[in-house]
Design a protein around this motif. Structure first.
Motif, PDB file in Angstrom:
ATOM      1  N   TYR A 236      50.731  41.298  42.009  1.00 29.95           N
ATOM      2  CA  TYR A 236      51.195  40.210  41.172  1.00 29.95           C
ATOM      3  C   TYR A 236      51.153  38.837  42.125  1.00 29.95           C
ATOM      4  CZ  TYR A 236      53.623  43.274  37.869  1.00 29.95           C
ATOM      5  OH  TYR A 236      54.057  44.236  37.031  1.00 29.95           O
ATOM      6  N   ALA A 237      51.207  39.137  43.381  1.00 31.76           N
ATOM      7  CA  ALA A 237      50.775  37.905  44.416  1.00 31.76           C
ATOM      8  C   ALA A 237      49.664  37.382  44.403  1.00 31.76           C
ATOM      9  CB  ALA A 237      51.318  38.319  45.785  1.00 31.76           C
ATOM     10  N   ILE A 238      48.676  38.481  44.332  1.00 27.00           N
ATOM     11  CA  ILE A 238      47.214  38.221  44.153  1.00 27.00           C
ATOM     12  C   ILE A 238      46.984  37.464  42.716  1.00 27.00           C
ATOM     13  CG2 ILE A 238      44.908  39.261  43.991  1.00 27.00           C
ATOM     14  CD1 ILE A 238      45.852  41.583  45.711  1.00 27.00           C
ATOM     15  N   ALA A 239      47.501  37.927  41.798  1.00 28.97           N
ATOM     16  CA  ALA A 239      47.213  37.354  40.401  1.00 28.97           C
ATOM     17  C   ALA A 239      47.601  35.875  40.614  1.00 28.97           C
ATOM     18  CB  ALA A 239      47.980  38.078  39.292  1.00 28.97           C
ATOM     19  N   LYS A 240      48.697  35.722  41.174  1.00 29.90           N
ATOM     20  CA  LYS A 240      49.191  34.191  41.225  1.00 29.90           C
ATOM     21  C   LYS A 240      48.311  33.456  42.087  1.00 29.90           C
ATOM     22  CE  LYS A 240      53.495  31.486  42.295  1.00 29.90           C
ATOM     23  NZ  LYS A 240      54.853  31.507  42.872  1.00 29.90           N
ATOM     24  N   ARG A 241      48.011  33.832  43.404  1.00 31.67           N
ATOM     25  CA  ARG A 241      46.972  33.129  43.993  1.00 31.67           C
ATOM     26  C   ARG A 241      45.634  32.833  43.246  1.00 31.67           C
ATOM     27  NH1 ARG A 241      43.810  30.367  45.859  1.00 31.67           N
ATOM     28  NH2 ARG A 241      43.044  30.160  47.921  1.00 31.67           N
ATOM     29  N   ALA A 242      45.052  33.830  42.804  1.00 26.12           N
ATOM     30  CA  ALA A 242      43.657  33.842  42.031  1.00 26.12           C
ATOM     31  C   ALA A 242      43.929  32.810  40.780  1.00 26.12           C
ATOM     32  CB  ALA A 242      43.417  35.043  41.744  1.00 26.12           C
ATOM     33  N   GLY A 243      45.076  32.844  40.086  1.00 19.46           N
ATOM     34  CA  GLY A 243      44.951  32.093  38.840  1.00 19.46           C
ATOM     35  C   GLY A 243      44.865  32.964  37.699  1.00 19.46           C
ATOM     36  N   ILE A 244      44.871  34.545  37.640  1.00 22.41           N
ATOM     37  CA  ILE A 244      44.494  35.224  36.699  1.00 22.41           C
ATOM     38  C   ILE A 244      45.652  35.969  36.431  1.00 22.41           C
ATOM     39  CG2 ILE A 244      42.064  35.300  37.083  1.00 22.41           C
ATOM     40  CD1 ILE A 244      42.059  37.781  38.527  1.00 22.41           C
ATOM     41  N   SER A 245      45.545  37.001  35.343  1.00 24.24           N
ATOM     42  CA  SER A 245      46.530  37.904  35.014  1.00 24.24           C
ATOM     43  C   SER A 245      46.713  38.925  36.069  1.00 24.24           C
ATOM     44  CB  SER A 245      46.370  38.316  33.348  1.00 24.24           C
ATOM     45  OG  SER A 245      45.422  39.250  33.664  1.00 24.24           O
ATOM     46  N   GLN A 246      47.824  39.680  36.024  1.00 30.50           N
ATOM     47  CA  GLN A 246      48.064  40.935  36.751  1.00 30.50           C
ATOM     48  C   GLN A 246      47.151  42.036  36.494  1.00 30.50           C
ATOM     49  OE1 GLN A 246      49.745  43.855  36.320  1.00 30.50           O
ATOM     50  NE2 GLN A 246      49.835  44.682  38.256  1.00 30.50           N
ATOM     51  N   PRO A 247      46.837  42.466  35.002  1.00 30.99           N
ATOM     52  CA  PRO A 247      46.141  43.496  34.680  1.00 30.99           C
ATOM     53  C   PRO A 247      44.815  43.130  35.275  1.00 30.99           C
ATOM     54  CG  PRO A 247      47.793  42.794  32.968  1.00 30.99           C
ATOM     55  CD  PRO A 247      47.965  41.645  34.147  1.00 30.99           C
ATOM     56  N   SER A 248      44.599  41.933  35.033  1.00 25.56           N
ATOM     57  CA  SER A 248      43.058  41.846  35.461  1.00 25.56           C
ATOM     58  C   SER A 248      42.785  42.067  36.813  1.00 25.56           C
ATOM     59  CB  SER A 248      42.558  40.339  35.149  1.00 25.56           C
ATOM     60  OG  SER A 248      42.731  39.811  33.821  1.00 25.56           O
ATOM     61  N   VAL A 249      43.781  41.717  37.762  1.00 21.77           N
ATOM     62  CA  VAL A 249      43.697  42.123  39.179  1.00 21.77           C
ATOM     63  C   VAL A 249      43.603  43.471  39.418  1.00 21.77           C
ATOM     64  CG1 VAL A 249      44.714  42.091  41.507  1.00 21.77           C
ATOM     65  CG2 VAL A 249      45.019  39.837  40.043  1.00 21.77           C
ATOM     66  N   VAL A 250      44.280  44.420  38.712  1.00 20.30           N
ATOM     67  CA  VAL A 250      44.379  45.695  38.808  1.00 20.30           C
ATOM     68  C   VAL A 250      42.832  46.248  38.435  1.00 20.30           C
ATOM     69  CG1 VAL A 250      45.459  48.020  37.915  1.00 20.30           C
ATOM     70  CG2 VAL A 250      46.913  45.950  38.630  1.00 20.30           C
ATOM     71  N   ARG A 251      42.454  45.835  37.216  1.00 23.22           N
ATOM     72  CA  ARG A 251      41.272  46.103  36.521  1.00 23.22           C
ATOM     73  C   ARG A 251      40.107  45.900  37.567  1.00 23.22           C
ATOM     74  NH1 ARG A 251      37.617  43.126  34.154  1.00 23.22           N
ATOM     75  NH2 ARG A 251      38.865  41.441  34.057  1.00 23.22           N
ATOM     76  N   LYS A 252      40.326  44.649  38.056  1.00 22.14           N
ATOM     77  CA  LYS A 252      39.031  44.505  39.116  1.00 22.14           C
ATOM     78  C   LYS A 252      39.061  45.233  40.311  1.00 22.14           C
ATOM     79  CE  LYS A 252      38.540  39.536  37.697  1.00 22.14           C
ATOM     80  NZ  LYS A 252      37.373  39.431  37.143  1.00 22.14           N
ATOM     81  N   LEU A 253      40.136  45.506  40.934  1.00 22.69           N
ATOM     82  CA  LEU A 253      40.483  46.224  41.826  1.00 22.69           C
ATOM     83  C   LEU A 253      39.832  47.925  41.751  1.00 22.69           C
ATOM     84  CD1 LEU A 253      43.692  45.217  43.516  1.00 22.69           C
ATOM     85  CD2 LEU A 253      41.454  44.538  44.409  1.00 22.69           C
ATOM     86  N   LYS A 254      40.422  48.382  40.491  1.00 25.53           N
ATOM     87  CA  LYS A 254      39.763  49.579  40.175  1.00 25.53           C
ATOM     88  C   LYS A 254      38.172  49.769  40.331  1.00 25.53           C
ATOM     89  CE  LYS A 254      43.839  51.336  37.664  1.00 25.53           C
ATOM     90  NZ  LYS A 254      44.616  51.658  36.336  1.00 25.53           N
ATOM     91  N   CYS A 255      37.787  48.505  39.559  1.00 19.30           N
ATOM     92  CA  CYS A 255      36.175  48.479  39.411  1.00 19.30           C
ATOM     93  C   CYS A 255      35.694  48.626  40.816  1.00 19.30           C
ATOM     94  CB  CYS A 255      36.102  47.266  38.475  1.00 19.30           C
ATOM     95  SG  CYS A 255      34.007  46.979  37.996  1.00 19.30           S
ATOM     96  N   MET A 256      36.350  47.780  41.683  1.00 22.97           N
ATOM     97  CA  MET A 256      35.664  47.772  43.139  1.00 22.97           C
ATOM     98  C   MET A 256      35.813  49.105  43.685  1.00 22.97           C
ATOM     99  SD  MET A 256      37.416  44.277  44.533  1.00 22.97           S
ATOM    100  CE  MET A 256      37.240  44.693  46.147  1.00 22.97           C
ATOM    101  N   LEU A 257      36.515  49.966  43.500  1.00 23.86           N
ATOM    102  CA  LEU A 257      36.727  51.441  43.908  1.00 23.86           C
ATOM    103  C   LEU A 257      35.545  52.137  43.201  1.00 23.86           C
ATOM    104  CD1 LEU A 257      40.765  51.707  44.163  1.00 23.86           C
ATOM    105  CD2 LEU A 257      38.943  51.553  46.139  1.00 23.86           C
ATOM    106  N   LEU A 258      35.251  51.953  41.990  1.00 28.59           N
ATOM    107  CA  LEU A 258      34.397  52.586  41.409  1.00 28.59           C
ATOM    108  C   LEU A 258      33.116  52.623  41.925  1.00 28.59           C
ATOM    109  CD1 LEU A 258      35.731  52.501  37.546  1.00 28.59           C
ATOM    110  CD2 LEU A 258      35.799  54.409  39.113  1.00 28.59           C
ATOM    111  N   LYS A 259      32.846  51.465  42.435  1.00 30.36           N
ATOM    112  CA  LYS A 259      31.123  50.990  42.809  1.00 30.36           C
ATOM    113  C   LYS A 259      31.080  51.744  44.195  1.00 30.36           C
ATOM    114  CE  LYS A 259      30.825  46.917  40.304  1.00 30.36           C
ATOM    115  NZ  LYS A 259      30.707  45.571  39.970  1.00 30.36           N
TER     116      LYS A 259
END
Length: 350
Positions: A327-350
């Motif tokens: 939630y803090a990352i989302a606020k800092r990045a200016g995107i939604s919290q689900p988008s942060v979770v999605r992007k972090l999961k994607c990073m782990l898949l690569k």
């Protein structure tokens, strides 16, 4: 979007109802088409219905069909409804949140019973289609407001798929531009190219209308460019007037001044080589009084999309190390919290 595509590919062979969620223009219809192509019903019809475009008085006859003489003006031979026409294929109900309550009740009955009855008929017909629905509204909130049936909501909310807005997945912009530019060239029999100077400007635009706005802008730019190179001079009017809903004014968001300079109407900071650096630069010119930031460069043999993904991953790792929650990352990045979770999961898949 890779994980969304993988999810849809996994569920495509099933008959599960899919609920597409997201802002207008994010690509819900395109994903519904792709889901149909991946399914075992790919050889069947894909029937698309915009629930907000059909008048309530005609919706039942259009969806369920009617028998001859069912009402004044009914055809002599009757008519198969859209649900019947989707036999063996996929029925895609776009903007399902616009359905009137009375129609929601009838749709719920079809989903529950798997049977269709035409207007003016007593015979029931089996409903054999895969249901995919989409909305840009908060259906849970509409349920609380009494504008959407709770039981229908549970019926269609089997597999919800949230599509993030384009401003939260800017890494997709280059591929979308290249794809649509190719379609335009094929349609009009030309081979126009996008000048390298436009890429950083288009990449930092918010595209509040998402993919639809991006494609519409690109088509206007294609038609406006007199030569085979779409450059800043040929589309400067489009750049300064596009997306008028932007909070800061669209002229500035594109790097163009709202006032004309030397009869050109382009900011000096955008056009001078000292400030723009090179086509490989992904950063915008620094605004007056802003702190100068290092300009990221593309690596050897690295594409624009790969460079953006690398930079984004680096920023996310830094924020994840510094901040206590998504939630803090989302606020800092200016995107939604689900988008942060999605992007972090994607990073782990690569």
């Amino acid at each position: 979007m890779r994980e969304i595509a993988l999810l849809l590919k996994r569920v495509a062979p099933t008959s599960a109802t899919v609920l597409m969620l997201g802002e207008s223009g994010v690509g819900k219809t395109a994903f519904a088409h792709q889901l149909h192509r991946w399914s075992q019903r790919a050889d069947g019809p894909f029937i698309e219905v915009n629930c907000g475009a059909i008048p309530e008085s005609l919706f039942e006859s259009e969806m369920f069909g009617y028998q001859a003489g069912a009402f004044t003006g009914a055809g002599n031979r009757g008519k198969a409804g859209l649900m019947e026409q989707a036999e063996g294929g996929t029925l895609f109900l776009d903007e399902i949140g616009e359905l009137p309550l009375a129609t929601q009740t009838k749709l719920l009955k079809v989903i529950q019973d798997g049977m269709i009855t035409r207007l003016g008929d007593t015979t029931t017909r089996r409903a054999d289609f895969r249901l995919v629905v989409a909305t840009n509204q908060d259906l849970a909130a509409r349920v609380e407001q009494g504008q959407f049936r709770l039981d229908l909501y549970y019926r269609i909310n089997v597999l919800p798929v949230s599509l993030p807005p384009l401003r939260e997945r800017r890494e997709d912009i280059p591929a979308l531009i290249e794809q649509h530019l190719s379609r335009l060239n094929q349609r009009h029999g030309r081979r126009k190219l996008l000048d390298a100077s436009l890429w950083p400007i288009l990449m930092r635009q918010d595209w509040l209308g998402n993919i639809r706005e991006l494609e519409n802008w690109l088509e206007r730019a294609w038609l406006s460019a007199p030569s085979d190179v779409i450059d800043s001079d040929s589309v400067k009017t489009l750049l300064s007037t596009c997306s008028t809903n932007n909070a800061n004014g669209l002229g500035n968001s594109f790097g163009f001044s709202n006032e004309k300079s030397n009869g050109i109407g382009v900011n000096d900071s955008f056009t001078t080589a000292d400030n723009f650096h090179s086509p490989n630069s992904l950063s915008a010119p620094a605004a007056e009084g802003a702190v100068a930031m290092p300009i990221p460069k593309l690596g050897p043999n690295e594409t624009l999309k790969e460079g953006l993904a690398r930079i984004e991953a680096q920023w996310l790792r830094e924020m994840a190390a510094e901040l206590p929650s998504t939630y803090a990352i989302a606020k800092r990045a200016g995107i939604s919290q689900p988008s942060v979770v999605r992007k972090l999961k994607c990073m782990l898949l690569k």
